[in-house]
Design a protein around this motif. Structure first.
Motif, PDB file in Angstrom:
ATOM      1  N   VAL A   1      30.138  58.136  58.456  1.00 57.55           N
ATOM      2  CA  VAL A   1      28.697  57.852  58.504  1.00 57.55           C
ATOM      3  C   VAL A   1      28.024  58.764  59.529  1.00 57.55           C
ATOM      4  N   ASP A   2      28.648  58.905  60.691  1.00 55.03           N
ATOM      5  CA  ASP A   2      28.097  59.762  61.749  1.00 55.03           C
ATOM      6  C   ASP A   2      28.023  61.215  61.299  1.00 55.03           C
ATOM      7  N   LEU A   3      29.105  61.691  60.674  1.00 52.90           N
ATOM      8  CA  LEU A   3      29.124  63.087  60.221  1.00 52.90           C
ATOM      9  C   LEU A   3      28.110  63.321  59.097  1.00 52.90           C
ATOM     10  N   GLU A   4      27.961  62.351  58.198  1.00 51.80           N
ATOM     11  CA  GLU A   4      26.972  62.499  57.124  1.00 51.80           C
ATOM     12  C   GLU A   4      25.564  62.528  57.691  1.00 51.80           C
ATOM     13  N   ARG A   5      25.321  61.704  58.730  1.00 52.65           N
ATOM     14  CA  ARG A   5      24.008  61.703  59.378  1.00 52.65           C
ATOM     15  C   ARG A   5      23.742  63.073  60.002  1.00 52.65           C
ATOM     16  N   LYS A   6      24.758  63.625  60.677  1.00 51.63           N
ATOM     17  CA  LYS A   6      24.601  64.954  61.269  1.00 51.63           C
ATOM     18  C   LYS A   6      24.367  66.008  60.198  1.00 51.63           C
ATOM     19  N   LEU A   7      25.081  65.865  59.067  1.00 55.51           N
ATOM     20  CA  LEU A   7      24.919  66.827  57.977  1.00 55.51           C
ATOM     21  C   LEU A   7      23.500  66.778  57.419  1.00 55.51           C
ATOM     22  N   LYS A   8      22.950  65.568  57.270  1.00 56.24           N
ATOM     23  CA  LYS A   8      21.578  65.446  56.776  1.00 56.24           C
ATOM     24  C   LYS A   8      20.594  66.087  57.743  1.00 56.24           C
ATOM     25  N   SER A   9      20.825  65.894  59.042  1.00 57.55           N
ATOM     26  CA  SER A   9      19.923  66.517  60.018  1.00 57.55           C
ATOM     27  C   SER A   9      20.048  68.039  59.950  1.00 57.55           C
ATOM     28  N   MET A  10      21.282  68.533  59.674  1.00 55.36           N
ATOM     29  CA  MET A  10      21.475  69.986  59.509  1.00 55.36           C
ATOM     30  C   MET A  10      20.706  70.481  58.282  1.00 55.36           C
ATOM     31  N   ASP A  11      20.760  69.688  57.190  1.00 56.75           N
ATOM     32  CA  ASP A  11      20.032  70.095  55.986  1.00 56.75           C
ATOM     33  C   ASP A  11      18.539  70.172  56.262  1.00 56.75           C
ATOM     34  N   ASN A  12      18.019  69.205  57.040  1.00 57.06           N
ATOM     35  CA  ASN A  12      16.601  69.238  57.393  1.00 57.06           C
ATOM     36  C   ASN A  12      16.286  70.471  58.225  1.00 57.06           C
ATOM     37  N   GLU A  13      17.180  70.816  59.155  1.00 57.82           N
ATOM     38  CA  GLU A  13      16.979  72.025  59.947  1.00 57.82           C
ATOM     39  C   GLU A  13      17.038  73.252  59.052  1.00 57.82           C
ATOM     40  N   GLY A  14      17.916  73.195  58.041  1.00 59.96           N
ATOM     41  CA  GLY A  14      18.016  74.313  57.102  1.00 59.96           C
ATOM     42  C   GLY A  14      16.707  74.534  56.370  1.00 59.96           C
ATOM     43  N   SER A  15      16.030  73.434  55.967  1.00 57.32           N
ATOM     44  CA  SER A  15      14.745  73.588  55.290  1.00 57.32           C
ATOM     45  C   SER A  15      13.694  74.137  56.251  1.00 57.32           C
TER      46      SER A  15
END
Length: 197
Positions: A39-53
């Motif tokens: 869950v923690d890693l998926e949350r970090k991944l989503k924040s990375m995707d937002n940074e990617g956008s």
């Protein structure tokens, strides 16, 4: 008629049951921790995707800015060509400048030099910013890949832990039964003291 078990057999079964319960608890705790990690890693991944956008938006903005600079560069080139004059009519530029005073010619030249200097500085600034943003993008992208790999590894470990949790008691009893049979068959002795092979 049911055979009465010796106290040592009952104690062995109770011990085995306690070991199985402890193993089950450990596996459940491990699964719980792995789920939290995922869950923690998926949350970090989503924040990375937002940074990617965000980086994508910056990149598109930079492209638009580059187009504007190209247009300005073309305008300046046209002005420069106009000032140089048409090769067929080189005297046209001379005639337009002949009508201007020396002071206004100096002012015009100074303004053109200032525009060129400003454009050069803007270009250098944009190149530097693009280079910095590219480095930051690649760094974040590498981190994102690392998190994705870690999530995949944790998911695999979680799946294998679930499979182990489904069958641990059966496997352990089977192994112990096999060891017990093996140990008793190899350690049996005949009445004359020799081992049976």
């Amino acid at each position: 008629m049911e055979r009465v078990r010796a106290p040592s057999e009952n104690q062995a079964l109770v011990d085995e049951l306690q070991v199985e319960r402890r193993m089950k608890e450990m596996l459940e705790n491990s699964i719980f921790e792995m789920k939290n990690t995922i869950v923690d890693l998926e949350r970090k991944l989503k924040s990375m995707d937002n940074e990617g956008s965000e980086w994508k938006t910056r990149y598109e903005t930079q492209l638009e800015l580059n187009k504007q600079l190209d247009r300005q560069s073309h305008v300046l080139q046209e002005k420069s060509e106009y000032l140089r004059g048409n090769p067929t009519d080189r005297l046209s530029a001379v005639r337009s400048f002949e009508q201007m005073s020396v002071g206004s010619l100096n002012q015009y030249l100074k303004r053109l030099e200032d525009e060129k200097s400003l454009m050069d500085n803007q270009l250098k600034d944009f190149e530097l910013r693009m280079e910095q943003e590219a480095k930051a993008y690649y760094k974040i992208n590498d981190e994102r890949r690392m998190y994705v790999a870690e999530i995949a590894q944790t998911s695999t470990a979680q799946d294998s832990a679930k499979k182990q949790a489904a069958y641990p008691a059966h496997v352990t009893r089977e192994k112990q039964a096999h060891k017990g049979i093996y140990n008793t068959s190899t350690s049996k002795k005949t009445s004359d003291g020799k081992k049976i092979l």
